[in-house]
Structure formats: structure tokens, C-alpha cells
Design a protein around this motif. Structure first.
Motif, PDB file in Angstrom:
ATOM      1  N   LEU A 148     -20.591  93.123 -10.098  1.00  0.00           N
ATOM      2  CA  LEU A 148     -21.982  92.701 -10.275  1.00  0.00           C
ATOM      3  C   LEU A 148     -22.624  92.469  -8.914  1.00  0.00           C
ATOM      4  O   LEU A 148     -21.947  92.321  -7.909  1.00  0.00           O
ATOM      5  N   VAL A 149     -23.947  92.393  -8.922  1.00  0.00           N
ATOM      6  CA  VAL A 149     -24.635  92.269  -7.634  1.00  0.00           C
ATOM      7  C   VAL A 149     -25.066  90.829  -7.333  1.00  0.00           C
ATOM      8  O   VAL A 149     -25.116  89.987  -8.222  1.00  0.00           O
ATOM      9  N   ALA A 150     -25.387  90.588  -6.090  1.00  0.00           N
ATOM     10  CA  ALA A 150     -25.901  89.284  -5.684  1.00  0.00           C
ATOM     11  C   ALA A 150     -27.353  89.440  -5.264  1.00  0.00           C
ATOM     12  O   ALA A 150     -27.845  90.553  -5.168  1.00  0.00           O
ATOM     13  N   ASP A 151     -28.067  88.321  -5.009  1.00  0.00           N
ATOM     14  CA  ASP A 151     -29.438  88.498  -4.520  1.00  0.00           C
ATOM     15  C   ASP A 151     -29.737  87.659  -3.288  1.00  0.00           C
ATOM     16  O   ASP A 151     -28.992  86.762  -2.934  1.00  0.00           O
ATOM     17  N   LEU A 152     -30.853  88.007  -2.653  1.00  0.00           N
ATOM     18  CA  LEU A 152     -31.146  87.530  -1.311  1.00  0.00           C
ATOM     19  C   LEU A 152     -32.661  87.456  -1.102  1.00  0.00           C
ATOM     20  O   LEU A 152     -33.373  88.313  -1.606  1.00  0.00           O
ATOM     21  N   ASP A 153     -33.140  86.439  -0.363  1.00  0.00           N
ATOM     22  CA  ASP A 153     -34.570  86.424  -0.009  1.00  0.00           C
ATOM     23  C   ASP A 153     -34.753  87.001   1.388  1.00  0.00           C
ATOM     24  O   ASP A 153     -34.060  86.615   2.317  1.00  0.00           O
ATOM     25  N   VAL A 154     -35.693  87.922   1.508  1.00  0.00           N
ATOM     26  CA  VAL A 154     -35.945  88.573   2.792  1.00  0.00           C
ATOM     27  C   VAL A 154     -37.453  88.710   2.991  1.00  0.00           C
ATOM     28  O   VAL A 154     -38.221  88.519   2.052  1.00  0.00           O
ATOM     29  N   VAL A 155     -37.861  89.055   4.228  1.00  0.00           N
ATOM     30  CA  VAL A 155     -39.290  89.199   4.492  1.00  0.00           C
ATOM     31  C   VAL A 155     -39.610  90.671   4.785  1.00  0.00           C
ATOM     32  O   VAL A 155     -38.757  91.388   5.313  1.00  0.00           O
ATOM     33  N   THR A 175     -30.652  83.914   6.743  1.00  0.00           N
ATOM     34  CA  THR A 175     -30.441  84.053   8.183  1.00  0.00           C
ATOM     35  C   THR A 175     -29.344  85.088   8.433  1.00  0.00           C
ATOM     36  O   THR A 175     -28.549  85.389   7.531  1.00  0.00           O
ATOM     37  N   LEU A 176     -29.314  85.572   9.674  1.00  0.00           N
ATOM     38  CA  LEU A 176     -28.288  86.562  10.011  1.00  0.00           C
ATOM     39  C   LEU A 176     -26.889  85.961   9.830  1.00  0.00           C
ATOM     40  O   LEU A 176     -25.959  86.645   9.386  1.00  0.00           O
ATOM     41  N   ASP A 177     -26.750  84.681  10.152  1.00  0.00           N
ATOM     42  CA  ASP A 177     -25.440  84.030   9.961  1.00  0.00           C
ATOM     43  C   ASP A 177     -25.022  84.048   8.492  1.00  0.00           C
ATOM     44  O   ASP A 177     -23.861  84.271   8.166  1.00  0.00           O
ATOM     45  N   GLU A 178     -26.016  83.814   7.613  1.00  0.00           N
ATOM     46  CA  GLU A 178     -25.685  83.853   6.174  1.00  0.00           C
ATOM     47  C   GLU A 178     -25.251  85.264   5.758  1.00  0.00           C
ATOM     48  O   GLU A 178     -24.327  85.429   4.961  1.00  0.00           O
ATOM     49  N   ILE A 179     -25.925  86.250   6.320  1.00  0.00           N
ATOM     50  CA  ILE A 179     -25.556  87.640   6.000  1.00  0.00           C
ATOM     51  C   ILE A 179     -24.115  87.890   6.443  1.00  0.00           C
ATOM     52  O   ILE A 179     -23.302  88.454   5.705  1.00  0.00           O
ATOM     53  N   LYS A 192     -17.232  87.146   2.974  1.00  0.00           N
ATOM     54  CA  LYS A 192     -16.840  86.788   1.615  1.00  0.00           C
ATOM     55  C   LYS A 192     -16.571  88.059   0.792  1.00  0.00           C
ATOM     56  O   LYS A 192     -15.606  88.124   0.021  1.00  0.00           O
ATOM     57  N   GLN A 193     -17.420  89.053   1.034  1.00  0.00           N
ATOM     58  CA  GLN A 193     -17.264  90.334   0.346  1.00  0.00           C
ATOM     59  C   GLN A 193     -15.870  90.906   0.602  1.00  0.00           C
ATOM     60  O   GLN A 193     -15.197  91.359  -0.289  1.00  0.00           O
ATOM     61  N   HIS A 194     -15.462  90.847   1.878  1.00  0.00           N
ATOM     62  CA  HIS A 194     -14.152  91.371   2.244  1.00  0.00           C
ATOM     63  C   HIS A 194     -13.046  90.585   1.571  1.00  0.00           C
ATOM     64  O   HIS A 194     -12.098  91.132   1.027  1.00  0.00           O
ATOM     65  N   ALA A 195     -13.208  89.248   1.612  1.00  0.00           N
ATOM     66  CA  ALA A 195     -12.147  88.392   1.095  1.00  0.00           C
ATOM     67  C   ALA A 195     -11.944  88.581  -0.408  1.00  0.00           C
ATOM     68  O   ALA A 195     -10.816  88.639  -0.893  1.00  0.00           O
ATOM     69  N   SER A 196     -13.048  88.710  -1.144  1.00  0.00           N
ATOM     70  CA  SER A 196     -12.899  88.793  -2.597  1.00  0.00           C
ATOM     71  C   SER A 196     -12.827  90.224  -3.074  1.00  0.00           C
ATOM     72  O   SER A 196     -12.616  90.487  -4.245  1.00  0.00           O
TER      73      SER A 196
END
Ligand code: ATP
Length: 568
Positions: free
Chosen positions: A428-435, A548-552, A558-562
Motif C-alpha cells: 500500500l502507499v503512504a502520503d506526504l505534504d509538499v509544495v 522536510t528533507l530529513d523526513e524524506i 524505513k522503506q528499506h528496513a520494512s
């Protein structure tokens, strides 16, 4: 056939959205067209070649505007201004010709055959003098056309006919024209097209008879429409559709490639969109020559980037340049080596094998494809056990694959169809706020609107791009945020325009969904979003609220780990 007659049909087709009406208009017209030249059927798709032939006119809006300026004695800026307000160069041309006609300057009539050969003469032209040659053809044609004809000439040149004739309508129309009371012929027509991707051949065969349609077969010098999967949300559903036991394979994250060798020994490579990429992949051609022997075949495969240092697969983004690159190919071959995962065989030793059950095709595949470091059969297990399947799925994700494919063992290969003979399972997908920091103007019926958006996350006071997103907004207001409304919001924010692209002040926040995030040298964040889609416009959020870039970076970890998001 006068071009005028074809244009009348275009007008009728463009004047209705009803599929049955389109079918009947075409069914009446196709026998007339066949009498003259079956290849004119390509013009209904705005082309002068079969679908497997991807040579293009290579004519941009800029070039058309230049042609219009020269033909009608206007300045380029005047034409550009008309385009900025009206958005359809076809209609602009129509009006310009109308004015000329009123002055009594128009006389000649244009035949379809002449138009066809003129268009053919500029196919695939590039290099020195090609722009002048193309301009010459555009001006020549516009000089002879009536207003309505000119509209469609321009639309054809720009690949934007706006008559709504998809392949499926054409298939229905062919069946209707010659077999009006036999609905089962529709499937036969569709199949002969999917195997040959050439409507001119299908027209000839349809007129000759059903036996001729049945005889249309794969040939290892033409690409075919590949079989596509149905999406499932879990393994139980996958087994329900494919039956038990089923074959499970990694869903490799690369690009689909059809590999073929004909009786003359010529090797050809095509993408799923029927683009020829033989020239871009001399390494694949070489490995085929080395490992597959001197016979005829058509193979279906996924080509992935390979990192020789780590032995791991590279993300799709990293090797996508290999498809686009036209020059200095050898350099890129060394920088971005690929591995071919072959997952199906459709033709072998002079015979199509698409009717064989998958399990038999797989046996053949394992016999003919060696396990070699640059080419090998796709990783596969056959199981009826849900727990075993679950482990296979998790392992594939942990290895960084996109998901898995599940395939029905006793099914034939159905070119061009999204039938349940294979299904795909992805997390499944996740979501994100961006500008939004930039945008691109759309084409076709979205011409004049900003329809693709450059989105960014932030790093301190700076915005870092994550890629382009163009899907998710709606056509109609009642369905949600429209492209038109987004364009209105963005226009006052434009700070810079270059060609079709604009930069905008970073003010509008959108929530997007995506499949995963991958390292990407193309964007300033160093990451790119795979399959992004706008979920909502967020007027309630400010640019300082975005990811933020850090969150990305944390999400990527996390993607790699799971092994992916939403792993059940
Ligand atoms: P989208 O359709 O959203 O662009 P996609 O290009 O990955 O995504 P999907 O329909 O999701 O297409 O998945 C099908 C694709 O998966 C195939 O076209 C093929 O390129 C790829 N693929 C990777 N591994 C396999 C495999 N083992 N068998 C069949 N297809 C595979």
C-alpha cells in the motif's frame, strides 16, 4: 480520396462522445478507405505508420508557430500571443486560413495520398537541414489546405487529433463493417491487432475473411502488445484469480522489454509502448547473440539496472536514461549495466507459442534461457501454500523489489489484455505534504492549463524538488479540484516562464500519495517519488508545514528496513 472526405469523418467523430456512434461512422468509412489505401487508417490515429513503428514527425508547437507566422505573414510573437489566449493551434490555423480564403487566395484541393506522402517524408528526420525541410512541408500543406483541413493538418503534426478514436473503437468498427451480426468477431479482430499492432494489415484481413484474421500471427520482426496484469490487494485474492497452485515471481523494478530475433538473424528490442530501443541496448543485443543461439524467438522480459559493486539492483530512475539516450551509448552501457530477467516466451523456432499453457512456456523458457549473469529466467516458485507465498512476497520486498507477480499455470498468453492470467501485488502507499514550485502546460484538451506540477519538500529555508506529479486532479468541478482551478491558483504565482515550463512562488501545498521514494540525481532533493498522485489541495497548510528533507530520508530508511510500506 480527397483529404476533405477524411476531414469530414474527423469532424463527425469529434462531434460525438458516444462510442457506438463513433463505431458506426467508422464502419461506414473503413471500406471506402480500404479501396484506396489501407494505410490511411493510420491517419485516424494521427500517424502515417503502424503502431509498432514509432518514428515521429518531430514537430513542436514552436515549429508550427514559426510555420504559421511564415505562411500567413505574421510575426512569431503575434502567433504566440494567440496561442497563449486560445490554446489550440489547430483552431488558430483554421481561423487564419479562413481569413486568407475570404481574400480569395485559396484554390487547390488536397488528396489524402499527397498529404500522406508529405507527412511520410518528414518522419524521423533529424540533424542538419531537417527543421527547414519540416517547415517546408508544413508551409506547403497549409498553403493548399482549406480552413478545416488546415486545422487537422496541424493537429496531426502535433499528435493531437482530438477525435477520440482509441484502438478499441477501431476494433469494434472493423468488426461492424464486415461482420455486423457476428459479435464474436470483435475478439478475433482485437487479437489479430494485438499480435501484429498494425491496423492496415487487420483491415486487409478483415475484408478477406475470418480465416485471414485467424491467420494473422506473431512475427519476430514486429513488436506486439504485451499482456498486462490485474491488481490484487492480497495473496488470497491472487490465488482466487489464478487458482492453486500458481507461479510466483519477483516484480522486478525495471522496464519491460520484448526481445526478438527474426529468420535473418536481426535482433530487435521494444518497450511495452512499442518503442524500438535496439540502438540504446547494444549490450543486451550482444548477450542475446552470445547466449541464445541462432534461431527465431520472441521473449518477454524485465530489464533492470545492476550495480556490479554491490551486486544489487538499481532503482528504475537510475537507469531510465538508458532508454532516452541517443548518443554516446557505449559510455552509458559501462556506467549503467543492466540484467535481463526473462519471464515469458511467445515465439520459438518459427512458431508462436502463445496458446501453450504458461507452465509449458516456462519449461521452454528454462530450456532456452541460460542462467547467466546478464540474462536469466525470472526468479520463480510454484506453490499452493499461503504461508510459503507470504514469505516469498516479504523476501522480494526486502530485496528492494516492487512486489510480486502471481501467474496462472494453465493460461495462454493474451497479448494486449489485462486479463487475470497474471496479477500483481504491491504494498500500500503512504502520503506526504509538499509544495508546488513549478508547473508545465498541458496538451490536448488540457491545452492552456498547467497540468503537471513540480513538487518539493523543504530543507531549512530552501525547497528541494522531489519530481513531477500530473495525476490526481479532476476534469469536472463536481468531482473535486480541477486542473483549471489549480491553473487559476498558480498563474498569479508565476515568477519565470521557459517554453512550456513555469516556476512559481512556493505557496500551494498539496497532499500526494506515491508508491515509494527512490534516490534520483534528477531532482534537487536527491530523491524522486515513484508514481506520485495528488490526493488533495491543502489551502489549510502553509509551506512551512510540508515534509522536510530529513523526513524524506527517514522514510527512505524505513522503506528499506520494512521492505516497503504497508506490508501486511
Ligand atoms: P504502472 O502500470 O502503474 O506504470 P508498472 O509499469 O510497474 O506500473 P504494472 O501494471 O504495475 O506496471 O506491472 C506490470 C509490469 O511489471 C509489467 O509490465 C512488467 O514491466 C513488470 N514486471 C516485473 N517483473 C515481472 C514479472 N516477473 N512478470 C511480469 N511482469 C513483470
Amino acid at each position: 480520396m480527397q483529404y476533405k472526405e477524411l476531414v469530414e469523418v474527423y469532424e463527425k467523430l469529434g462531434g460525438t462522445t458516444k462510442r457506438l456512434e463513433k463505431r458506426d461512422i467508422l464502419a461506414k468509412f473503413l471500406p471506402l478507405l480500404l479501396k484506396e489505401d489501407a494505410r490511411f487508417v493510420y491517419l485516424l490515429h494521427g500517424k502515417v505508420t503502424a503502431d509498432y513503428d514509432n518514428r515521429e514527425f518531430g514537430i513542436s508547437k514552436q515549429l508550427v508557430m514559426k510555420g504559421l507566422a511564415q505562411t500567413f505573414g505574421k510575426t512569431f510573437e503575434k502567433i504566440e500571443a494567440l496561442f497563449a489566449t486560445q490554446g489550440d493551434l489547430g483552431e488558430i490555423t483554421e481561423k487564419l486560413v479562413e481569413k486568407r480564403t475570404q481574400k480569395g487566395l485559396f484554390s487547390k484541393s488536397l488528396t489524402t495520398a499527397y498529404l500522406f506522402t508529405q507527412l511520410e517524408s518528414i518522419l524521423g528526420l533529424s540533424g542538419k537541414g531537417s527543421v527547414e525541410r519540416k517547415l517546408g512541408v508544413v508551409e506547403g500543406l497549409l498553403g493548399q489546405a482549406s480552413a478545416l483541413e488546415a486545422k487537422y493538418i496541424v493537429r496531426t503534426l502535433l499528435g493531437d487529433l482530438r477525435i477520440g478514436v482509441q484502438g478499441a473503437v477501431l476494433v469494434d468498427a472493423i468488426a461492424q463493417a464486415w461482420y455486423p451480426d457476428e459479435s464474436e468477431v470483435i475478439a478475433l479482430v482485437q487479437e489479430s491487432y494485438d499480435l501484429t499492432t498494425d491496423f492496415a494489415g487487420v483491415l486487409h484481413a478483415a475484408a478477406r475473411g475470418k480465416a485471414a484474421l485467424r491467420k494473422m500471427v506473431l512475427h519476430p520482426n514486429k513488436p506486439l502488445q504485451v499482456m498486462l496484469p490485474v491488481k490484487v490487494t492480497d495473496l488470497a485474492e491472487a490465488f482466487e484469480i489464478c487458482g492453486k497452485p500458481a507461479a510466483l515471481e519477483h516484480k522486478y523494478d525495471g522496464f519491460r522489454m520484448v526481445l526478438m530475433r527474426d529468420e535473418k538473424g536481426e535482433i530487435r528490442l521494444f518497450t511495452r509502448k512499442l518503442e524500438s530501443v535496439t540502438h540504446q541496448f547494444p549490450d543486451v543485443v550482444q548477450v542475446m547473440q552470445k547466449t541464445l543461439g541462432n534461431t527465431t524467438y520472441i521473449l518477454d522480459a524485465e530489464v533492470v539496472g545492476h550495480d556490479p559493486k554491490t551486486g544489487k539492483t538499481k532503482p528504475f530512475e537510475a537507469i531510465s536514461q538508458r532508454i532516452r539516450r541517443k548518443h554516446h551509448i557505449e559510455e552509458l552501457v559501462k556506467q549503467l549495466p543492466v540484467v535481463v530477467n526473462v519471464f515469458d516466451v511467445l515465439y520459438y523456432k518459427g512458431e508462436g507459442v502463445t496458446e501453450l499453457p504458461f507452465v509449458e512456456r516456462r519449461k521452454l523458457l528454462e530450456k532456452i534461457i541460460p542462467v547467466h549473469k546478464e540474462i536469466h529466467p525470472s526468479e520463480q516458485i510454484v506453490t499452493d501454500d499461503l504461508a510459503v507465498a507470504e514469505r516469498f512476497y516479504k523476501k522480494a520486498l526486502a530485496l528492494g523489489e516492487e512486489g510480486i507477480m502471481i501467474k496462472k499455470l494453465d493460461a495462454p498468453y493474451r497479448p494486449g489484455r489485462r486479463v487475470g492470467y497474471m496479477v500483481k501485488l504491491k504494498p500500500l502507499v503512504a502520503d506526504l505534504d509538499v509544495v508546488i514550485v513549478g508547473a508545465e502546460t498541458g496538451t490536448g484538451k488540457r491545452g492552456g492549463w498547467l497540468t503537471s506540477y513540480v513538487v518539493a519538500c523543504k530543507e531549512g529555508a530552501h525547497y528541494k524538488e522531489l519530481g513531477m506529479v500530473s495525476s490526481g486532479l479532476k476534469e469536472k468541478e463536481e468531482e473535486g479540484m480541477t486542473y483549471e482551478a489549480m491553473t487559476k491558483l498558480l498563474k498569479p504565482l508565476i515568477t519565470h516562464t521557459e517554453g512550456n515550463m513555469v516556476r512559481v512562488k512556493p505557496q500551494l501545498v498539496v497532499s500526494i500519495t506515491y508508491q515509494n521514494i527512490q534516490p534520483s540525481p534528477r531532482y534537487t532533493s536527491g530523491f524522486g517519488l515513484r508514481f506520485p498522485r495528488i490526493l488533495h489541495y491543502r489551502p489549510d497548510r502553509k509551506p512551512h508545514d510540508i515534509a522536510t528533507l530529513d523526513e524524506i530520508k527517514a522514510l527512505v530508511k524505513k522503506q528499506h528496513a520494512s521492505g516497503g510500506f504497508g506490508l501486511q
